[in-house]
Scaffold this motif. Structure first.
Motif, PDB file in Angstrom:
ATOM      1  N   GLN A 101       0.825  -1.215   0.000  1.00  0.00           N
ATOM      2  CA  GLN A 101       0.000   0.000   0.000  1.00  0.00           C
ATOM      3  C   GLN A 101       0.853   1.257   0.000  1.00  0.00           C
ATOM      4  O   GLN A 101       0.452   2.291  -0.532  1.00  0.00           O
ATOM      5  CB  GLN A 101      -0.917   0.018   1.224  1.00  0.00           C
ATOM      6  CG  GLN A 101      -2.111  -0.901   1.080  1.00  0.00           C
ATOM      7  CD  GLN A 101      -3.170  -0.617   2.130  1.00  0.00           C
ATOM      8  OE1 GLN A 101      -2.983   0.205   3.023  1.00  0.00           O
ATOM      9  NE2 GLN A 101      -4.293  -1.304   2.029  1.00  0.00           N
TER      10      GLN A 101
ATOM     11  N   PRO B 108      -0.820   3.035  -3.330  1.00  0.00           N
ATOM     12  CA  PRO B 108      -1.808   3.341  -2.275  1.00  0.00           C
ATOM     13  C   PRO B 108      -3.235   2.871  -2.576  1.00  0.00           C
ATOM     14  O   PRO B 108      -4.036   2.777  -1.650  1.00  0.00           O
ATOM     15  CB  PRO B 108      -1.740   4.857  -2.147  1.00  0.00           C
ATOM     16  CG  PRO B 108      -1.028   5.336  -3.351  1.00  0.00           C
ATOM     17  CD  PRO B 108      -0.142   4.248  -3.804  1.00  0.00           C
ATOM     18  N   ASP B 109      -3.548   2.585  -3.835  1.00  0.00           N
ATOM     19  CA  ASP B 109      -4.930   2.185  -4.088  1.00  0.00           C
ATOM     20  C   ASP B 109      -5.124   0.679  -4.030  1.00  0.00           C
ATOM     21  O   ASP B 109      -6.189   0.168  -4.387  1.00  0.00           O
ATOM     22  CB  ASP B 109      -5.394   2.736  -5.432  1.00  0.00           C
ATOM     23  CG  ASP B 109      -5.586   4.248  -5.340  1.00  0.00           C
ATOM     24  OD1 ASP B 109      -6.076   4.709  -4.288  1.00  0.00           O
ATOM     25  OD2 ASP B 109      -5.204   4.963  -6.279  1.00  0.00           O
TER      26      ASP B 109
ATOM     27  N   ARG C 278      -6.293  -1.576  -2.272  1.00  0.00           N
ATOM     28  CA  ARG C 278      -7.136  -1.857  -1.117  1.00  0.00           C
ATOM     29  C   ARG C 278      -8.567  -1.977  -1.583  1.00  0.00           C
ATOM     30  O   ARG C 278      -8.879  -1.718  -2.741  1.00  0.00           O
ATOM     31  CB  ARG C 278      -7.027  -0.735  -0.090  1.00  0.00           C
ATOM     32  CG  ARG C 278      -7.320   0.633  -0.676  1.00  0.00           C
ATOM     33  CD  ARG C 278      -7.354   1.711   0.356  1.00  0.00           C
ATOM     34  NE  ARG C 278      -8.518   1.589   1.222  1.00  0.00           N
ATOM     35  CZ  ARG C 278      -8.936   2.552   2.025  1.00  0.00           C
ATOM     36  NH1 ARG C 278      -8.291   3.681   2.089  1.00  0.00           N
ATOM     37  NH2 ARG C 278     -10.003   2.387   2.770  1.00  0.00           N
TER      38      ARG C 278
ATOM     39  N   GLY D 207      -7.902   0.424   5.069  1.00  0.00           N
ATOM     40  CA  GLY D 207      -6.946   1.518   4.992  1.00  0.00           C
ATOM     41  C   GLY D 207      -5.658   1.177   5.735  1.00  0.00           C
ATOM     42  O   GLY D 207      -5.661   0.375   6.669  1.00  0.00           O
TER      43      GLY D 207
ATOM     44  N   PRO E 229      -4.102   7.086   2.237  1.00  0.00           N
ATOM     45  CA  PRO E 229      -5.363   6.438   1.835  1.00  0.00           C
ATOM     46  C   PRO E 229      -6.450   7.488   1.624  1.00  0.00           C
ATOM     47  O   PRO E 229      -6.379   8.586   2.170  1.00  0.00           O
ATOM     48  CB  PRO E 229      -5.718   5.557   3.036  1.00  0.00           C
ATOM     49  CG  PRO E 229      -4.525   5.511   3.897  1.00  0.00           C
ATOM     50  CD  PRO E 229      -3.717   6.722   3.600  1.00  0.00           C
ATOM     51  N   GLN E 230      -7.471   7.138   0.852  1.00  0.00           N
ATOM     52  CA  GLN E 230      -8.580   8.086   0.714  1.00  0.00           C
ATOM     53  C   GLN E 230      -9.647   7.772   1.758  1.00  0.00           C
ATOM     54  O   GLN E 230      -9.876   6.627   2.120  1.00  0.00           O
ATOM     55  CB  GLN E 230      -9.143   8.083  -0.714  1.00  0.00           C
ATOM     56  CG  GLN E 230      -9.382   6.718  -1.318  1.00  0.00           C
ATOM     57  CD  GLN E 230     -10.777   6.223  -1.074  1.00  0.00           C
ATOM     58  OE1 GLN E 230     -11.549   6.836  -0.338  1.00  0.00           O
ATOM     59  NE2 GLN E 230     -11.107   5.098  -1.676  1.00  0.00           N
ATOM     60  N   TYR E 231     -10.259   8.835   2.253  1.00  0.00           N
ATOM     61  CA  TYR E 231     -11.243   8.678   3.330  1.00  0.00           C
ATOM     62  C   TYR E 231     -12.579   9.281   2.920  1.00  0.00           C
ATOM     63  O   TYR E 231     -13.230   9.967   3.706  1.00  0.00           O
ATOM     64  CB  TYR E 231     -10.724   9.349   4.603  1.00  0.00           C
ATOM     65  CG  TYR E 231      -9.518   8.638   5.184  1.00  0.00           C
ATOM     66  CD1 TYR E 231      -9.681   7.490   5.957  1.00  0.00           C
ATOM     67  CD2 TYR E 231      -8.234   9.086   4.945  1.00  0.00           C
ATOM     68  CE1 TYR E 231      -8.584   6.828   6.477  1.00  0.00           C
ATOM     69  CE2 TYR E 231      -7.125   8.425   5.456  1.00  0.00           C
ATOM     70  CZ  TYR E 231      -7.318   7.300   6.226  1.00  0.00           C
ATOM     71  OH  TYR E 231      -6.231   6.630   6.731  1.00  0.00           O
TER      72      TYR E 231
END
Ligand code: HEM
Ligand code: HEM
Lengths: 550, 258
Positions: free
Chosen positions: A100, A104-105, A107, A114, B154-156
């Motif tokens: 990650q 980062p994506d 997931r 996260g 990360p996106q939140y």
């Protein structure tokens, strides 16, 4: 498994499981609508399954032979398998979070996947799930062998082992739901913490009772290390987790301490989790399995004891090296730094003692991958403690703190020392425990060794590089006296190293999977063979439990 | 080799071996020895932090978190933002220039637990308050890569869709009071309304928040949504207060030269 328990013991086990299930039900009802309710169902399911396992064997034949004539190995066996399962799970999470940081994506849509929620699943999974189970299982083995006595209870070893695993499950499932105290390595919330205290007290009593039944006048040094692990972890755990729950029906709690005091308490805990979870227990493993496997006595028994006291006394002071240049008073930082440097002496004494023990058995080290695992572990132990003492010096820490250098140091210790000594011990232990001639595949052990070693080296080198680059970039100035790099510049520079780290981790994970496969195949397919003299004896004329020391 | 190095210590070794040999027979003595040896360091380092007065600066105007900010802090913890972000600016020149005046002990006085962190995968956040607009924060949290293409954060986005749970806030403030944060009975009773009020400017509830927590309290539509109070409101309110609980650091430290 069940055939080793008498009818009365089975009933006791059922009562405990039934009681546990009731607690689970109560938690589920009280915590409805809160993650605590979900935990209630997990507790209920956990004890429910145990209840039915015992109930289904309630009337099967009872043990006939005198149990005191053999060691009690069933919990050890289960512990080893559980340790390996946690290893695979925890290291998989490690590879995932590592990936990650590179992509980062990588997931799922949900909040649960996260980085911030998964990272503690990795750390707790490997430290407590893998490391903790391995420690409990090997401690059962070693305390019986070196005491030449069977464990006193039949239920309490199971209670400790399975109870500890329940704690691990509650912790890991909590993090993905967002239940966390945010204290590193002590993230689990208040009810899980209370449960662990109960388990730990039983563990301590079990250990002491076994020692008190020993047929040896002396307590072998490995037991010292295990005992310090049990005792000090209890103290650390209780103090650092003091908190006030926001409600008795919810998971959230607030730490009793705040600010500076909390930081000091946390890192007093944090570094001594390193000391008493990731070091002393595993040194106990080393001091038993290494001489045994090498067929040579410990180079210096006295040195092992001297370094024991050095480690127990010095380590407690060093937590403040996590807080250099912060708002923590200067004198505490200085104390932490000083003791960290002094700590190198007992640490290297231990590593040196292990390596000197092998002196004269290098032929074996060359041929036997199991022994090589242990040798490499001692080397990495020496390396990471040297590095640690260096990083604890304030100006060095000025560079290394907050960067990947710390992560590199962590994994030199965690993969190179903790995991390698554990794998070595598991390979040495499995044939003895299951009464097998040998491991299923020595080739696979060899493969595992090289995968683990190359994985560790790739991981550690890439983190050293990225950490030092990162630290230097943050403090580089242009000629006109302004900061040269933005934060994002440093982030971009990390990318290749993050990919390399994930790859190294993948190699390491592959090795762990091979280990699990090899152990299972050994149990299923290798012919039986009982080892000599592996039962409690009182005669001192018998061969010693370990190669005799000077 | 080892043996020659250790020779001068032979006497010590001998004494130690003899006493030890006796002690080794007693598991209880061993237990006591471990407990004593392992307690000294912790005691010497931790206990004085509670008793020495100048460990934490004395600041009368140090503000406490409003319920909305505290809720944001709880979400910050829940999502593990601390795993990537520190909140502790060290007293090193480059850090002060990059992030602002170094952090003082008093600034985390009401932080149960502290969130100093140990790893900067992302930048330090101790003084991120007011550095960006609310709108920037919201869009950044919804997808960091829209604003910073290289980001690995990360996106939140779900924060913007999740209604903020208010019902457990009174209990949380009460627990915080139990561990030493000076919330009053009135603050605890009105926690739920205050949470909503702080995200709904120009309402009665909003005025009540200012009355209780001071006129400087930021009351805004933090998430830009007027229809409901979301978790995003809480997180942004929290991020915007970071570094602004007291201005002691700004006033007491010489500014880095421009
Ligand atoms: C498969 C191999 C492994 C991989 C890919 C891996 C990966 C990672 C990653 C990506 C992190 C987060 C670093 C960050 O926040 O920047 C981490 C942290 C950590 N890992 Fe691992 N890991 C592995 C094995 C292990 C093992 C075997 C242990 C312990 C026995 C361990 C203990 C830890 C600890 C203690 C941390 C926290 C470090 C800190 O806070 O500074 N890891 N690991
Ligand atoms: C003489 C022995 C050692 C000393 C003096 C030492 C010192 C240090 C220092 C200075 C840090 C960096 C703290 C910071 O800047 O935040 C650190 C971090 C760490 N070390 Fe060691 N170390 C030693 C041995 C070990 C060993 C054998 C392990 C085994 C696994 C280990 C595991 C860790 C972990 C997990 C962290 C990261 C904590 C965190 O930030 O989450 N250390 N150590």
């Amino acid at each position: 498994m069940m055939s080793n328990l008498t009818g009365a013991e089975r009933t006791t086990a059922m009562t405990i499981a039934g009681f546990g299930a009731l607690i689970g039900l109560a938690m589920a009802a009280a915590g409805h609508g809160d993650p605590m309710g979900v935990h209630g169902w997990i507790v209920l399911a956990f004890f429910g399954v145990l209840f039915f396992i015992v109930a289904s064997a309630l009337y099967s034949p009872e043990p006939v032979e005198d149990r005191a004539l053999s060691y009690y190995d069933d919990p050890t066996k289960v512990g080893i398998i559980l340790a390996l399962i946690w290893a695979v799970v925890g290291m998989f999470m490690g590879v995932w979070v590592a990936s990650q940081l590179a992509w980062p994506d990588l997931r799922f849509e949900g909040a649960w996947s996260g980085f911030g929620r998964l990272r503690p699943v990795h750390t707790s999974g490997v430290i407590f799930g893998f490391g903790g189970n391995a420690l409990i299982a090997t401690s059962y083995h070693i305390m019986q062998r070196t005491s030449r006595a069977r464990m006193p209870g039949q239920i309490s070893p199971w209670f400790v082992l399975l109870g500890f695993n329940l704690f691990c499950i509650l912790a890991a499932s909590g993090y993905v739901m967002g239940v966390t105290q945010s204290k590193e390595y002590a993230e689990a919330e208040w009810y899980a913490d209370i449960w662990l205290v109960v388990v730990w007290v039983v563990y301590f009593i079990l250990y002491m009772r076994t020692l008190s039944r020993r047929n040896e006048p002396h307590i072998y040094v490995a037991n010292w290390y295990y005992l310090s692990f049990i005792l000090v972890v209890a103290i650390l755990h209780i103090v650092n987790n003091l908190a006030v729950p926001a409600s008795w029906t919810g998971a959230k709690s607030y730490s009793l301490f705040s600010g500076v005091q909390d930081a000091m308490t946390q890192w007093w805990y944090g570094h001594n989790a390193v000391a008493f979870f990731l070091t002393t227990g595993f040194l106990g493993m080393l001091y038993y399995f290494l001489p045994k496997r090498a067929g040579r006595p410990i180079y210096s028994y006295r040195l092992s004891i001297l370094s024991f006291w050095g480690i127990v006394f010095f380590y407690i002071w060093v937590g403040s090296h996590h807080l250099h240049y912060t708002a923590l008073p200067h004198w505490v930082q200085t104390l932490g730094m000083t003791f960290s440097v002094m700590l190198l002496v007992p640490s290297w004494a231990s590593a040196g003692n292990a390596l000197m023990t092998l002196n004269g058995a290098w032929g074996k080290v060359r041929d036997d991958a199991t022994l090589r695992f242990m040798m490499m572990a001692a080397v990495f132990y020496g390396l990471s403690t040297f590095e640690g003492s260096f990083m604890a010096i304030r100006p060095v820490n000025g560079l290394s703190h907050y960067t990947d250098w710390t992560v590199g140091h962590v994994h030199a210790g965690a993969m190179g020392w903790v995991a390698l000594i554990t794998f070595g011990s598991i390979y040495a232990l499995t044939p003895v425990l299951w009464r097998r001639e040998t491991m299923y595949s020595w080739k696979a052990v060899e493969w595992h060794f090289w995968l683990a070693l190359s994985g560790t080296v790739i991981y550690v080198f890439s983190m050293w590089n990225s950490g030092i680059i990162q630290g230097l970039m943050w403090r580089t100035y242009t000629e006109t006296g302004t900061l040269k790099f933005s934060f994002v510049d440093s982030l971009v520079a990390m990318h290749p190293y993050y990919i390399a780290r994930a790859f190294g981790g993948l190699l390491f994970l592959t090795g762990a999977c091979i280990c699990l496969w090899n152990v299972v195949m050994t149990i299923l397919h290798v012919p039986q063979k009982a080892p000599e003299l592996d039962y409690p004896t009182s005669s001192e004329a018998m061969e010693p439990a370990l190669p005799a020391a000077e | 080799m080892f043996k020659t190095i250790l020779k001068p210590f032979a006497k010590l070794f001998d004494f130690q071996a003899r006493t030890h040999y006796r002690m080794e027979r007693h598991s209880m003595a061993l237990t006591a020895g471990i407990i004593v040896a392992a307690s000294i360091g912790g005691f010497v380092e931790i206990a004085p932090l509670f008793s020495i007065d100048d460990t934490v600066e004395d600041v009368p105007d140090m503000r406490i978190y409003t319920p909305l900010e505290q809720a944001g802090r709880d979400i910050y913890i829940r999502e593990g933002c601390y795993a990537c972000h520190s909140q502790m600016i060290r007293s090193l020149r480059d850090e002060v220039e990059r992030y602002g005046p170094y952090s003082l002990a008093v600034e985390s006085k009401y932080d149960h637990p502290m969130l100093w962190g140990s790893k900067r995968t992302g930048p330090d956040l101790a003084r991120v308050g007011d550095k960006f607009s609310d709108d920037w924060q919201v869009r950044h949290l919804v997808n960091p890569r829209n604003l910073v293409p290289e980001s690995v954060m990360p996106q939140y986005a779900f924060l913007l869709e999740t209604e903020l749970k208010t019902s457990d806030m009174p209990g949380r403030l009460a627990a915080l009071r139990a561990v030493g944060v000076p919330y009053t009975d009135e603050m605890i009773e009105n926690a739920e309304n205050d949470m909503k009020g702080q995200a709904r400017p120009e309402t009665e509830a909003a005025d009540a928040v200012m009355d209780r927590y001071g006129d400087d309290t930021a009351v805004r539509f933090f998430d830009g949504r007027r229809d409901r109070v979301t978790e995003m409101d809480a997180v942004v309110a929290y991020l915007q207060i970071l570094g602004n609980l007291t201005d002691l650091a700004q006033t007491s430290q010489p500014q880095a030269e421009e």
